[in-house]
Motif scaffolding. Sequence first.
Motif, PDB file in Angstrom:
ATOM      1  N   VAL B  94      68.686 -34.586  25.598  1.00 40.14           N
ATOM      2  CA  VAL B  94      67.502 -35.190  24.967  1.00 40.14           C
ATOM      3  C   VAL B  94      66.831 -36.143  25.940  1.00 40.14           C
ATOM      4  N   ALA B  95      67.670 -36.995  26.544  1.00 40.73           N
ATOM      5  CA  ALA B  95      67.134 -37.974  27.494  1.00 40.73           C
ATOM      6  C   ALA B  95      66.449 -37.266  28.653  1.00 40.73           C
ATOM      7  N   LEU B  96      67.065 -36.197  29.080  1.00 38.38           N
ATOM      8  CA  LEU B  96      66.539 -35.421  30.203  1.00 38.38           C
ATOM      9  C   LEU B  96      65.145 -34.901  29.902  1.00 38.38           C
ATOM     10  N   PHE B  97      65.063 -34.220  28.774  1.00 38.72           N
ATOM     11  CA  PHE B  97      63.803 -33.628  28.361  1.00 38.72           C
ATOM     12  C   PHE B  97      62.672 -34.640  28.378  1.00 38.72           C
ATOM     13  N   ILE B  98      62.890 -35.691  27.587  1.00 46.18           N
ATOM     14  CA  ILE B  98      61.840 -36.688  27.451  1.00 46.18           C
ATOM     15  C   ILE B  98      61.607 -37.391  28.781  1.00 46.18           C
ATOM     16  N   GLY B  99      62.690 -37.838  29.401  1.00 46.33           N
ATOM     17  CA  GLY B  99      62.570 -38.636  30.613  1.00 46.33           C
ATOM     18  C   GLY B  99      61.911 -37.881  31.749  1.00 46.33           C
ATOM     19  N   VAL B 100      62.331 -36.652  31.953  1.00 47.49           N
ATOM     20  CA  VAL B 100      61.778 -35.884  33.070  1.00 47.49           C
ATOM     21  C   VAL B 100      60.289 -35.614  32.856  1.00 47.49           C
ATOM     22  N   SER B 101      59.953 -35.150  31.661  1.00 50.12           N
ATOM     23  CA  SER B 101      58.532 -34.880  31.404  1.00 50.12           C
ATOM     24  C   SER B 101      57.704 -36.131  31.609  1.00 50.12           C
ATOM     25  N   TRP B 102      58.179 -37.201  31.019  1.00 49.34           N
ATOM     26  CA  TRP B 102      57.467 -38.481  31.105  1.00 49.34           C
ATOM     27  C   TRP B 102      57.291 -38.899  32.568  1.00 49.34           C
ATOM     28  N   GLY B 103      58.379 -38.850  33.308  1.00 51.45           N
ATOM     29  CA  GLY B 103      58.353 -39.306  34.697  1.00 51.45           C
ATOM     30  C   GLY B 103      57.441 -38.457  35.557  1.00 51.45           C
ATOM     31  N   ILE B 104      57.493 -37.149  35.346  1.00 54.22           N
ATOM     32  CA  ILE B 104      56.662 -36.258  36.149  1.00 54.22           C
ATOM     33  C   ILE B 104      55.192 -36.518  35.874  1.00 54.22           C
ATOM     34  N   ILE B 116      49.826 -46.917  31.928  1.00 56.70           N
ATOM     35  CA  ILE B 116      50.081 -46.990  30.484  1.00 56.70           C
ATOM     36  C   ILE B 116      51.480 -46.461  30.164  1.00 56.70           C
ATOM     37  N   MET B 117      51.797 -45.310  30.750  1.00 55.95           N
ATOM     38  CA  MET B 117      53.089 -44.715  30.432  1.00 55.95           C
ATOM     39  C   MET B 117      54.242 -45.627  30.838  1.00 55.95           C
ATOM     40  N   MET B 118      54.115 -46.259  32.006  1.00 52.35           N
ATOM     41  CA  MET B 118      55.230 -47.103  32.437  1.00 52.35           C
ATOM     42  C   MET B 118      55.287 -48.419  31.675  1.00 52.35           C
ATOM     43  N   ARG B 119      54.142 -48.874  31.221  1.00 54.11           N
ATOM     44  CA  ARG B 119      54.175 -50.096  30.400  1.00 54.11           C
ATOM     45  C   ARG B 119      54.890 -49.804  29.089  1.00 54.11           C
ATOM     46  N   ILE B 120      54.642 -48.587  28.564  1.00 55.83           N
ATOM     47  CA  ILE B 120      55.339 -48.203  27.331  1.00 55.83           C
ATOM     48  C   ILE B 120      56.846 -48.228  27.573  1.00 55.83           C
ATOM     49  N   VAL B 121      57.237 -47.721  28.735  1.00 52.57           N
ATOM     50  CA  VAL B 121      58.663 -47.748  29.081  1.00 52.57           C
ATOM     51  C   VAL B 121      59.168 -49.194  29.110  1.00 52.57           C
ATOM     52  N   ASP B 122      58.394 -50.067  29.718  1.00 55.74           N
ATOM     53  CA  ASP B 122      58.807 -51.479  29.794  1.00 55.74           C
ATOM     54  C   ASP B 122      58.982 -52.079  28.408  1.00 55.74           C
ATOM     55  N   VAL B 123      58.037 -51.756  27.526  1.00 55.21           N
ATOM     56  CA  VAL B 123      58.120 -52.298  26.170  1.00 55.21           C
ATOM     57  C   VAL B 123      59.398 -51.823  25.489  1.00 55.21           C
ATOM     58  N   LEU B 124      59.626 -50.505  25.577  1.00 55.75           N
ATOM     59  CA  LEU B 124      60.795 -49.962  24.899  1.00 55.75           C
ATOM     60  C   LEU B 124      62.086 -50.540  25.461  1.00 55.75           C
ATOM     61  N   GLU B 155      68.449 -43.675  26.570  1.00 60.18           N
ATOM     62  CA  GLU B 155      68.733 -43.337  27.957  1.00 60.18           C
ATOM     63  C   GLU B 155      67.552 -42.744  28.700  1.00 60.18           C
ATOM     64  N   TRP B 156      66.548 -42.189  27.983  1.00 56.25           N
ATOM     65  CA  TRP B 156      65.483 -41.497  28.696  1.00 56.25           C
ATOM     66  C   TRP B 156      64.663 -42.447  29.543  1.00 56.25           C
ATOM     67  N   LEU B 157      64.670 -43.700  29.184  1.00 53.88           N
ATOM     68  CA  LEU B 157      63.842 -44.672  29.887  1.00 53.88           C
ATOM     69  C   LEU B 157      64.174 -44.742  31.378  1.00 53.88           C
ATOM     70  N   THR B 158      65.478 -44.892  31.678  1.00 53.06           N
ATOM     71  CA  THR B 158      65.858 -44.974  33.092  1.00 53.06           C
ATOM     72  C   THR B 158      65.582 -43.652  33.800  1.00 53.06           C
ATOM     73  N   MET B 159      65.810 -42.543  33.076  1.00 54.39           N
ATOM     74  CA  MET B 159      65.558 -41.227  33.633  1.00 54.39           C
ATOM     75  C   MET B 159      64.089 -41.125  34.037  1.00 54.39           C
ATOM     76  N   ARG B 161      62.030 -43.479  34.816  1.00 55.93           N
ATOM     77  CA  ARG B 161      61.737 -44.315  35.995  1.00 55.93           C
ATOM     78  C   ARG B 161      62.168 -43.640  37.278  1.00 55.93           C
ATOM     79  N   ILE B 162      63.350 -43.066  37.241  1.00 56.79           N
ATOM     80  CA  ILE B 162      63.873 -42.429  38.454  1.00 56.79           C
ATOM     81  C   ILE B 162      63.042 -41.218  38.837  1.00 56.79           C
ATOM     82  N   VAL B 163      62.723 -40.384  37.833  1.00 54.51           N
ATOM     83  CA  VAL B 163      61.946 -39.179  38.123  1.00 54.51           C
ATOM     84  C   VAL B 163      60.593 -39.576  38.681  1.00 54.51           C
ATOM     85  N   ARG B 164      59.990 -40.562  38.073  1.00 52.81           N
ATOM     86  CA  ARG B 164      58.682 -41.022  38.538  1.00 52.81           C
ATOM     87  C   ARG B 164      58.748 -41.476  39.982  1.00 52.81           C
TER      88      ARG B 164
END
Lengths: 533, 283, 306
Positions: B94-104, B116-124, B155-159, B161-164
């Motif tokens: 689950v984390a992979l799916f969301i995190g990878v798509s988001w990061g890419i 915007i996307m990374m600020r959302i990550v920061d908030v979460l 867990e998707w949050l860190t994923m 960030r790394i993918v990005r």
Amino acid sequence: MKYTFLALSLFLISCSPSSSPVDLSVESKVFHYGNGTEPQGLDPHIVTGVPEHHLLLALCEGLTSSNPRGGESLPGSASSWDISDDGKIYTFYLQEDGKWSNGDPVTADDYVWSWKRILTATLGSQYPDMLYYLVNAEEFHNGSIDDFSKVGVKAIDKDILQVTLKEPTPFFLGLLSHYSTWPVHKPTVLEHGSIDDRNGQWTRPGNFVCNGPFNLKTWELNKKIVVEKNPLYWDSNIVELNEIHFHPVSNEMTEERMFRAGQLHVTNTFPSNKCEPDIQEKNPSLQIHPYMGTYFYRFNTKNEVLKDVRVRKALAYSIDRKKIVESVTRCGQIPAYSFTPPGSNGFYPDTKIPYDIELAKSLLKEAGYESGENFPVLEILFNTSEGHRKVALAVQQMWQQNLGINVELVNQDWKVYLSREMIGDFQVSRAGWIGDYEDPNTFLDTLRPNRGNNKTGWNNFEFDNLLIKANATLDQAERYKILMDAERLLIDEMPIAPIYTYVRVYQLHDDVKGWYPNILSHHHPKYLRLERD
Amino acid sequence: MSNSSSLWSDALSRLLKNKAAVGGAIILLILITLAILAPLIAPYPYAYQDLDLGASPPSSAHLLGTDVLGRDLLSRILYGARISLLVGFIATTVALFIGVSWGIIAGYFGGKVDSIMMRIVDVLYGLPFIIFIILLMVIFGRNLWLLFLAIGAIEWLTMARIVRAQVLTLKNQEFVLAAQAMGVSNFAMFKRHLLPNILGPIAVYATLTIPQVMLLESFLSFLGLGIQPPMSSWGTLIKDGVESMEEYSWLLIYPGLTFTITLFSLNFFGDGLRDALDPKTSD
Amino acid sequence: MLSIFLKRILLAVPVLIAVASITFFLVRLAPGGPFDAEKAVSEQVMKNLNEVYNLNAPLSEQYFDYMSGILVGDFGPSFRFPGRSVTELIMTGLPVTFELAIYSMLIALFIGTLSGVTAALKRNTFLDYIPMSIAMIGICVPTFLLGPLLVLIFGINLELLPVSGWDQLPGDKILPSLTLGFAYAAYIARLSRGGMLEILNQDFIRTARAKGLTETMVVTKHAMQGGLIPVVSFLGPAVAGLLAGSFVVETIFQIPGLGRFYVEAAFNRDYTMILGTTIFFSFMIVVFNLFSDILALWLNPRSRDI
């Protein structure tokens, strides 16, 4: 790098504790009390828990004091009292040298003002119903009347207090040992807030004034609360402790280790896994005493299957209580066959709940669910706790095996569990009730119709009438006969299935003297002594 | 085109040289097999209580002993493996799916979208996850799938960030600029150019997330928020074991060892993967 | 650099506001209120209680009141501890947790860098696997297992150290810091090992070796400075994470820290306390991230892309 390592090991070795706190206390007379969760506060009109109660027993005192050996109440801040023939008027004579910790004398007016305070709606006290037995008290609290002088409590003289009750409430004296009826020091409260200011600062160390055997010295949040002997207390010459340190320890394993390491004189609880081995090894510190509390399962009588009393009885009859206390809880609990714990001020219910699988099966069949057919999945709701989980697992297996029904366990966190019970969103829920004072009424009252603590939806007016009649009966034996009828009716209707009577399980150090087991587990610090044999 | 085929074979040979990683992989395979076969090989049903027996040390009837309700520990460890590994894999997916798509998406498009996307990550990141999980457990009911979702949602949050970060590094490399100049569509860009090069770090991170998730699940069990009885994961078994650490030590030793060994294996394997795939750290 | 600094601070403000708002509504959604207790109270009393804390007002009004309070630093009274403000509670728990975090970080750094550097230098040998294994104990053994185990060995059996408390008995800070330190040692070990490996491969190291410098000089003077940069970047988020993740250790060792306050507030539905601590932790995360990013930037101007 090398030097750091050397320094570290030297540091480790040199820091080994030589004398434990308990050892040092033999001389210093400092008592170390393991007190469970951090107390919410010290205002007797606001707090609701047991850790707070332990503190208040040291700091304050009510008109009467519960008897540490159980039974009839002892004088507290009232040295004696008269009761009128009809049982409705109580006259209390306060102790001559009763003083607040700042030297002010304790007066009858103090009590009048304090009771006004707890009955003031805007304070938001959670226990005002303790005083509802007084004339017009409930009316003052819910705003029907504005004038407190109409409420049944008056100061006849500087140290004579007169209380007028609605009914001759036989358990009134016992009720007064509950901290919600205790007095507070008016000038102190008003100096740091108003009469109904919940967030007033009067309970801070340095501000706090009360009338008990000890004074508040320091309060370090989540660390320790220290109280010291109050020389102005009227009975201070029997008080032998110099200080009490209340340690908030919420993890029972940590507390057990602290006791072993000599950091505590008494613990709040004991890990249930250790009960069996420690009982066998005859651990001399382990104390197991009957406690005025019942562990039971609540039935939601509005539920489609549980509304049938035969189903409820079938469920209750197929719980092997002996097995639960012997193999599941294993800390000396006693199977319960009544709601009111036996021995509550001499009340011994004679109700029976057999463990009879055949009878249970036939009852279930009568209700139309032979061998569990068509019986919907039953849910047992409980709050997160090792103990509750184990009992629920055992009961689940018993019901599944004995009755052929399907049972699911629903584990929720404390607040969610409470709110679900309150709104009736449950089928079977685990419950417990501890007595507030030593009298069967504190139990039976909760199951009266429309009582907030009922939660079962069982509204039986025959039961209600029995209790009303009992509360108006002055003769103890007569009264108990009526209460026995009520208890029998309750077990016959089974809105709740009692499982076991609580015991207090904890560790007590050998040095502690003057600690008497009693059914309410009230241990008055004024009687405690520390002596090493 | 990136010459990925020889990259992979290089990576594989480097991986095989790492004895700890290989050892970890073997142990993992054994455990996964045991977990899958649990219903077939477990000697007792995991919920079966023998109240008269109570807690007993290892014996011929119960190879690893029983717990206080008389339940067979070996069976519970086997079934617990399924739950724990399942939680680990699914939550990580689950984390992979969301995190990878988001990061890419954030990394590739950059600019405002990225911001915007990374600020959302920061908030979460700043949310109190305990409340979040209690809330989920309550509104949607307690079930296993929800637990996976809840943990994965943390867990998707860190994923991401790394993918990005990876995408940002790749974005400016020549082959991407060349493909853009040639007019390759964004989707094809993702699929053919970015994804293969991100796969390495993703694989590494995923392998290292699984033990983190399993650890998180055990932490939730400690708080009473994890798997509901009578099911149990290794986390709940360990929690029970810690409470009877001195009286019934087997209740702690066996689940504890199993859990620790599994996590070590996952971590060594993941670290080995990372070593193998990262050209900067090869000798 | 100053512009990056300012930009980050400005961006942090909406983040904090969003965190506060989301949490505000989230906690009120969870069933069970702050005043639900075993002994049920009448509707009247419940209404009175809610009145005192303004819980009867419409949600939007409560939200506005709360947010305007925060802007002047007023986090409101605690629901659970009458008479105490959230700020007071945070200030009581924070120094303790902070101290615990620092000591744990030092231990993590010690174990982590020692293991990571050794492992990097002796790659793929046993001196790679063993130090890394020790460092990884913290992420393979749950803290609620490691802690009690250490207590059993050092506190009960060997009677060397106290079993609980913070600042009450001599030496009572050692076991908790050790337990929590182990949890982070693994990340530090990985980062330092990875960083060292990367540096060791670079040209200037080969040059230094070729020049005839001893291995020790190569490692300490040249490699470590650059190799440990990833560790520095990690320090910020790590300390912030320690602040929030110290709960388990604080519970096991009875430490009066903020982590414990925070989780207990969640279970007790102490709305204001939950909000106060969440906002505070978010703020800390922002601050520490910023701090360590700046530190990393200063040490190595090449890493500017984030």
